[in-house]
Design a protein around this motif. Structure first.
Motif, PDB file in Angstrom:
ATOM      1  N   GLU A  54       0.885  -1.284   0.232  1.00  0.00           N
ATOM      2  CA  GLU A  54      -0.001   0.089   0.045  1.00  0.00           C
ATOM      3  C   GLU A  54       0.786   1.291   0.014  1.00  0.00           C
ATOM      4  OE1 GLU A  54      -0.287  -2.499   2.505  1.00  0.00           O
ATOM      5  OE2 GLU A  54      -0.504  -1.474   4.222  1.00  0.00           O
ATOM      6  N   HIS A  55       2.159   1.142   0.491  1.00  0.00           N
ATOM      7  CA  HIS A  55       3.049   2.277   0.468  1.00  0.00           C
ATOM      8  C   HIS A  55       3.937   2.422  -1.013  1.00  0.00           C
ATOM      9  CE1 HIS A  55       2.087   2.020   4.782  1.00  0.00           C
ATOM     10  NE2 HIS A  55       2.409   2.946   4.762  1.00  0.00           N
ATOM     11  N   ARG A  57       2.338   1.091  -4.041  1.00  0.00           N
ATOM     12  CA  ARG A  57       1.621   1.482  -5.057  1.00  0.00           C
ATOM     13  C   ARG A  57       1.559   3.263  -5.241  1.00  0.00           C
ATOM     14  NH1 ARG A  57      -1.705  -3.035  -3.106  1.00  0.00           N
ATOM     15  NH2 ARG A  57      -2.561  -1.585  -1.764  1.00  0.00           N
ATOM     16  N   PRO A  58       1.221   3.954  -4.286  1.00  0.00           N
ATOM     17  CA  PRO A  58       1.360   5.338  -4.469  1.00  0.00           C
ATOM     18  C   PRO A  58       2.766   5.889  -4.876  1.00  0.00           C
ATOM     19  CG  PRO A  58       1.082   4.932  -2.215  1.00  0.00           C
ATOM     20  CD  PRO A  58       0.935   3.408  -2.900  1.00  0.00           C
ATOM     21  N   ASN A  74       7.030   0.491   4.558  1.00  0.00           N
ATOM     22  CA  ASN A  74       6.046   1.198   5.394  1.00  0.00           C
ATOM     23  C   ASN A  74       6.501   2.745   5.756  1.00  0.00           C
ATOM     24  OD1 ASN A  74       7.608  -0.349   6.956  1.00  0.00           O
ATOM     25  ND2 ASN A  74       5.882  -0.935   8.404  1.00  0.00           N
ATOM     26  N   ARG A  75       7.867   2.607   5.598  1.00  0.00           N
ATOM     27  CA  ARG A  75       8.276   4.031   6.032  1.00  0.00           C
ATOM     28  C   ARG A  75       8.663   5.034   4.640  1.00  0.00           C
ATOM     29  NH1 ARG A  75      12.017   1.604  11.155  1.00  0.00           N
ATOM     30  NH2 ARG A  75       9.839   0.755  12.396  1.00  0.00           N
ATOM     31  N   ARG A  76       8.453   4.113   3.484  1.00  0.00           N
ATOM     32  CA  ARG A  76       8.579   4.941   2.308  1.00  0.00           C
ATOM     33  C   ARG A  76       9.835   4.960   1.877  1.00  0.00           C
ATOM     34  NH1 ARG A  76       2.752   6.664   0.716  1.00  0.00           N
ATOM     35  NH2 ARG A  76       1.904   7.015   3.010  1.00  0.00           N
ATOM     36  N   THR A  93      -0.126  -7.071  -6.487  1.00  0.00           N
ATOM     37  CA  THR A  93       0.018  -6.345  -5.214  1.00  0.00           C
ATOM     38  C   THR A  93      -1.130  -6.115  -4.417  1.00  0.00           C
ATOM     39  OG1 THR A  93      -0.330  -4.139  -5.903  1.00  0.00           O
ATOM     40  CG2 THR A  93       1.732  -4.963  -6.151  1.00  0.00           C
ATOM     41  N   LEU A  94      -2.170  -6.962  -4.835  1.00  0.00           N
ATOM     42  CA  LEU A  94      -3.505  -6.838  -4.393  1.00  0.00           C
ATOM     43  C   LEU A  94      -3.988  -7.582  -3.352  1.00  0.00           C
ATOM     44  CD1 LEU A  94      -5.482  -5.468  -7.642  1.00  0.00           C
ATOM     45  CD2 LEU A  94      -4.430  -4.183  -6.099  1.00  0.00           C
ATOM     46  N   GLU A 132       4.489  -9.171  12.125  1.00  0.00           N
ATOM     47  CA  GLU A 132       3.079  -9.400  11.293  1.00  0.00           C
ATOM     48  C   GLU A 132       3.287  -9.998   9.918  1.00  0.00           C
ATOM     49  OE1 GLU A 132       1.130  -5.844   9.055  1.00  0.00           O
ATOM     50  OE2 GLU A 132       2.322  -4.761  10.830  1.00  0.00           O
ATOM     51  N   PRO A 134       2.871  -9.006   6.367  1.00  0.00           N
ATOM     52  CA  PRO A 134       2.578  -8.019   5.545  1.00  0.00           C
ATOM     53  C   PRO A 134       1.960  -8.265   4.315  1.00  0.00           C
ATOM     54  CG  PRO A 134       4.905  -7.415   6.241  1.00  0.00           C
ATOM     55  CD  PRO A 134       4.358  -8.848   6.667  1.00  0.00           C
ATOM     56  N   SER A 135       1.108  -7.444   3.549  1.00  0.00           N
ATOM     57  CA  SER A 135       0.629  -8.152   2.081  1.00  0.00           C
ATOM     58  C   SER A 135       1.809  -8.070   1.347  1.00  0.00           C
ATOM     59  CB  SER A 135      -0.146  -6.647   1.738  1.00  0.00           C
ATOM     60  OG  SER A 135      -1.344  -7.193   0.943  1.00  0.00           O
TER      61      SER A 135
END
Lengths: 202, 202
Positions: A54-55, A57-58, A74-76, A93-94, A132, A134-135
């Motif tokens: 999710e980080h 894709r944008p 997740n920290r870009r 990635t979905l 965890e 992650p996706s």
């Protein structure tokens, strides 16, 4: 890059993890051509930082990373660079990693091997526990997205021996699961999960 | 449902959270029509179970939940039902909540309000700390996905007063952030984040 690196087996329905130093790469090989490999990457210094769909894709402006893209956490921050891809470039990635809950919804009444448990088992072989699941980057998973937003469970478009190369942008741990999905056709119409292989390249 | 429920303000650029009992609903109102509201839901009994976009997409077979869909958690259980939507139904499940790292990449050199911190601040008002910032349901965020997988930062297609109703399928905490994005046009071409409103319905 060394072409004589040891070839490791990612056994069918199983998970493995490997440490990469910054600048090293991993080649992941779709040996039999129709196998989805769920792939994760964690910062070796802090497992709470990890490659995040999710980080990513944008940052890349796409739902499908291709060779040339940096893959973000997740920290870009870039953790991997997608260096090479001999397949047609259809990866997913979905979709979350499959898990035992998922197989329950698909009708299984007993435990089913799954990518989430494979992540934890693969990391455990290195003495590591991720915070965890992650996706994942689902290599070779073919999920068409239609104009109305609906998705399909496609068959991989890759061929035997197709591979990707991912280069570490920081010291990291890359984990992989040879997806045990044998109810939906994501690992081919034969519904037969297979092994895959990987090599670390200096 | 009671139509006289108290109307609460979700202030511009801020986060709030609210407890829902199973069977209660929340109406989230796009008061000024162009505001994205990042939305999360956590199991009230165990905050480690939460609405998860990567688990929701495979379950509904779409990247865009619409009225009628159940919205699933990372344990593949319905936590909310998407009951009603007066807008054209364009919401996003693909993009992570914005965070201070993101605004750094967009050129900000000082702290910028962001949805990730708004989640934690909104939950903190109830004395709760979520275990992480899950990928949110971005209400009214318009992210077109093209046939080649590329994405766009669209303008909302909603109008003032559009609302959604989400019903709790378990005791849960719903958190919302009025997205402070003022660099990309996701909150409208004027780049002016606004307040939104919400009501709890018995």
């Amino acid at each position: 890059m060394s072409e004589t690196s040891e070839l490791h087996t990612l056994p069918a329905r199983s998970g493995r993890a490997v440490r990469l130093k910054k600048g090293q790469s991993i080649r992941i090989i779709n040996t039999h051509g129709q196998q989805v490999v769920d792939t994760w990457a964690f910062n070796a210094e802090d497992l709470r930082e990890f490659m995040s769909m999710e980080h990513l894709r944008p940052t890349i402006g796409s739902i499908r990373p291709t060779a040339g893209h940096k893959l973000h956490t997740n920290r870009r921050r870039p953790i991997l660079t997608f260096v090479e891809d001999t397949s047609p470039g259809i990866h997913d990635t979905l979709m979350a990693a499959c898990d035992n809950y998922r197989y329950g919804l698909l009708g299984c009444t007993e435990y089913h091997d799954n990518c989430t448990d494979n992540l934890f088992a693969g990391m455990q072989r290195l003495g590591l526990t991720p915070p965890e699941c992650p996706s994942p980057l689902n290599l070779w998973m073919n999920i068409p997205v239609h104009a109305d937003g609906s998705t399909e469970w496609g068959v991989p478009v890759s061929k035997p021996g197709d591979h990707v190369v991912l280069r570490a942008e920081m010291d990291c741990v890359v984990a992989m699961s040879a997806c045990p999905q044998d109810i939906l056709p994501i690992n081919g119409e034969n519904l037969k999960p297979t092994e895959a292989h990987y090599q670390v390249l200096d």
